[in-house]
Design a protein around this motif. Structure first.
Motif, mmCIF file in Angstrom:
data_model
loop_
_atom_site.group_PDB
_atom_site.id
_atom_site.type_symbol
_atom_site.label_atom_id
_atom_site.label_comp_id
_atom_site.label_asym_id
_atom_site.label_seq_id
_atom_site.Cartn_x
_atom_site.Cartn_y
_atom_site.Cartn_z
ATOM 1 N N GLN A 156 -3.683 18.420 16.746
ATOM 2 C CA GLN A 156 -4.609 17.583 17.106
ATOM 3 C C GLN A 156 -3.986 16.297 16.992
ATOM 4 O O GLN A 156 -3.227 15.654 16.208
ATOM 5 N N VAL A 157 -4.254 15.332 17.923
ATOM 6 C CA VAL A 157 -3.604 14.038 18.085
ATOM 7 C C VAL A 157 -4.364 13.046 17.268
ATOM 8 O O VAL A 157 -5.657 13.122 17.233
ATOM 9 N N GLN A 158 -3.671 12.301 16.405
ATOM 10 C CA GLN A 158 -4.228 11.150 15.604
ATOM 11 C C GLN A 158 -3.426 9.931 15.795
ATOM 12 O O GLN A 158 -1.999 10.018 15.884
ATOM 13 N N LEU A 159 -3.997 8.963 15.966
ATOM 14 C CA LEU A 159 -3.367 7.417 15.792
ATOM 15 C C LEU A 159 -4.234 6.756 14.771
ATOM 16 O O LEU A 159 -5.409 6.543 14.777
ATOM 17 N N VAL A 160 -3.620 6.271 13.728
ATOM 18 C CA VAL A 160 -4.253 5.399 12.678
ATOM 19 C C VAL A 160 -3.458 4.265 12.513
ATOM 20 O O VAL A 160 -2.510 4.136 11.948
ATOM 21 N N GLU A 161 -4.483 3.034 12.691
ATOM 22 C CA GLU A 161 -4.040 1.596 12.492
ATOM 23 C C GLU A 161 -4.041 1.333 10.939
ATOM 24 O O GLU A 161 -5.222 1.731 10.413
ATOM 25 N N SER A 162 -3.474 0.332 10.586
ATOM 26 C CA SER A 162 -3.555 -0.063 9.175
ATOM 27 C C SER A 162 -2.876 -1.441 9.163
ATOM 28 O O SER A 162 -1.942 -1.906 10.032
ATOM 29 N N GLY A 163 -3.271 -2.403 8.292
ATOM 30 C CA GLY A 163 -2.524 -3.534 7.951
ATOM 31 C C GLY A 163 -3.471 -4.876 8.276
ATOM 32 O O GLY A 163 -2.907 -5.991 8.203
ATOM 33 N N GLY A 164 -4.486 -4.439 8.974
ATOM 34 C CA GLY A 164 -5.242 -5.716 9.232
ATOM 35 C C GLY A 164 -5.971 -6.430 8.029
ATOM 36 O O GLY A 164 -5.692 -5.956 6.893
ATOM 37 N N GLY A 165 -6.388 -7.736 8.283
ATOM 38 C CA GLY A 165 -7.067 -8.358 7.235
ATOM 39 C C GLY A 165 -7.451 -9.718 7.562
ATOM 40 O O GLY A 165 -7.314 -10.073 8.542
ATOM 41 N N LEU A 166 -7.679 -10.431 6.478
ATOM 42 C CA LEU A 166 -7.824 -11.922 6.613
ATOM 43 C C LEU A 166 -6.560 -12.679 6.252
ATOM 44 O O LEU A 166 -5.909 -12.562 5.197
ATOM 45 N N VAL A 167 -6.283 -13.579 7.428
ATOM 46 C CA VAL A 167 -5.082 -14.351 7.142
ATOM 47 C C VAL A 167 -5.293 -15.823 7.515
ATOM 48 O O VAL A 167 -6.158 -16.053 8.368
ATOM 49 N N GLN A 168 -4.759 -16.882 6.950
ATOM 50 C CA GLN A 168 -4.975 -18.088 7.467
ATOM 51 C C GLN A 168 -4.166 -18.552 8.752
ATOM 52 O O GLN A 168 -3.107 -17.827 8.657
ATOM 53 N N PRO A 169 -4.670 -19.487 9.432
ATOM 54 C CA PRO A 169 -3.635 -19.852 10.541
ATOM 55 C C PRO A 169 -2.275 -20.321 10.179
ATOM 56 O O PRO A 169 -2.086 -20.862 9.118
ATOM 57 N N GLY A 170 -1.402 -19.647 10.927
ATOM 58 C CA GLY A 170 0.099 -19.969 10.433
ATOM 59 C C GLY A 170 0.786 -18.697 9.829
ATOM 60 O O GLY A 170 1.887 -18.809 9.691
ATOM 61 N N GLY A 171 -0.160 -17.818 9.594
ATOM 62 C CA GLY A 171 0.257 -16.798 8.602
ATOM 63 C C GLY A 171 0.714 -15.761 9.327
ATOM 64 O O GLY A 171 0.612 -15.664 10.379
ATOM 65 N N SER A 172 1.244 -14.606 8.576
ATOM 66 C CA SER A 172 1.547 -13.371 9.154
ATOM 67 C C SER A 172 1.102 -12.254 8.750
ATOM 68 O O SER A 172 0.536 -12.061 7.520
ATOM 69 N N LEU A 173 0.917 -11.206 9.721
ATOM 70 C CA LEU A 173 0.537 -9.656 9.316
ATOM 71 C C LEU A 173 1.346 -8.709 9.969
ATOM 72 O O LEU A 173 2.010 -9.088 11.106
ATOM 73 N N ARG A 174 1.517 -7.628 9.517
ATOM 74 C CA ARG A 174 2.276 -6.707 9.906
ATOM 75 C C ARG A 174 1.434 -5.189 10.340
ATOM 76 O O ARG A 174 0.959 -4.851 9.111
ATOM 77 N N LEU A 175 1.026 -5.002 11.347
ATOM 78 C CA LEU A 175 0.088 -3.832 11.779
ATOM 79 C C LEU A 175 1.106 -2.327 11.861
ATOM 80 O O LEU A 175 2.166 -2.787 12.564
ATOM 81 N N SER A 176 0.620 -1.412 11.372
ATOM 82 C CA SER A 176 1.278 -0.157 11.437
ATOM 83 C C SER A 176 0.445 0.982 12.404
ATOM 84 O O SER A 176 -1.075 0.808 12.157
ATOM 85 N N CYS A 177 0.796 1.695 13.055
ATOM 86 C CA CYS A 177 0.034 2.791 13.629
ATOM 87 C C CYS A 177 0.777 4.279 13.303
ATOM 88 O O CYS A 177 1.961 4.376 13.979
ATOM 89 N N ALA A 178 0.180 4.925 12.529
ATOM 90 C CA ALA A 178 0.878 6.294 12.185
ATOM 91 C C ALA A 178 0.241 7.114 13.194
ATOM 92 O O ALA A 178 -1.030 7.317 13.412
ATOM 93 N N THR A 179 1.132 8.304 13.717
ATOM 94 C CA THR A 179 0.638 9.244 14.600
ATOM 95 C C THR A 179 1.175 10.510 14.545
ATOM 96 O O THR A 179 2.099 10.781 13.722
ATOM 97 N N SER A 180 0.381 11.215 15.047
ATOM 98 C CA SER A 180 0.569 12.872 14.898
ATOM 99 C C SER A 180 -0.036 13.557 16.071
ATOM 100 O O SER A 180 -0.873 13.031 16.782
ATOM 101 N N GLY A 181 0.828 14.805 16.509
ATOM 102 C CA GLY A 181 -0.031 15.653 17.496
ATOM 103 C C GLY A 181 0.489 15.367 18.726
ATOM 104 O O GLY A 181 0.081 16.197 19.610
ATOM 105 N N PHE A 182 1.538 14.548 19.027
ATOM 106 C CA PHE A 182 2.180 14.435 20.317
ATOM 107 C C PHE A 182 3.669 14.052 19.960
ATOM 108 O O PHE A 182 4.235 13.740 18.761
#
Length: 120
Positions: free
Chosen positions: A1-27
């Motif tokens: 079964q194909v899965q793509l699961v994003e994480s890492g979002g949130g609230l950040v102030q202008p000028g800030g940084s975030l790192r998003l991740s996408c964990a996958t399986s099934g392909f």
């Protein structure tokens, strides 16, 4: 079964940084073109970064070029998006997408998204 699961979002102030991740399986991750899209309220979904299969050549639209960096770890079947110098207009739901072929047929898979809010 194909899965793509994003994480890492949130609230950040202008000028800030975030790192998003996408964990996958099934392909077969390394054979798929992987990309990040975003969709803000009332707007169409738009591409923000793409990583080609194999060598992983990348491309970005002008709106995020120089601020966002897409990367992939083929050993972990994972996709990342480093976002720096964030602006309020970057606020959106961010989605991971996989494009490739399966049994000779073109396919694409989407995750359910992770919300990024850029606000003071």
């Amino acid at each position: 079964q194909v899965q793509l699961v994003e994480s890492g979002g949130g609230l950040v102030q202008p000028g800030g940084s975030l790192r998003l991740s996408c964990a996958t399986s099934g392909f077969t991750f390394n054979m798929y073109t992987m990309s990040w899209y975003r969709q803000a309220p009332g707007k169409e979904r738009e591409l923000v970064a793409i990583s080609m299969s194999g060598g992983g050549d990348t491309s970005y639209p002008d709106a995020v070029k120089g601020r966002f960096t897409i990367s992939r770890d083929n050993s972990k079947n994972a996709l990342y998006l480093q976002m720096n110098s964030l602006k309020p207009e970057d606020t959106a739901m961010y989605y991971c997408r996989a494009q490739g072929t399966r049994d000779g047929i073109g396919v694409n898979y989407w995750g359910k998204g992770t919300l990024v809010t850029v606000s003071p």
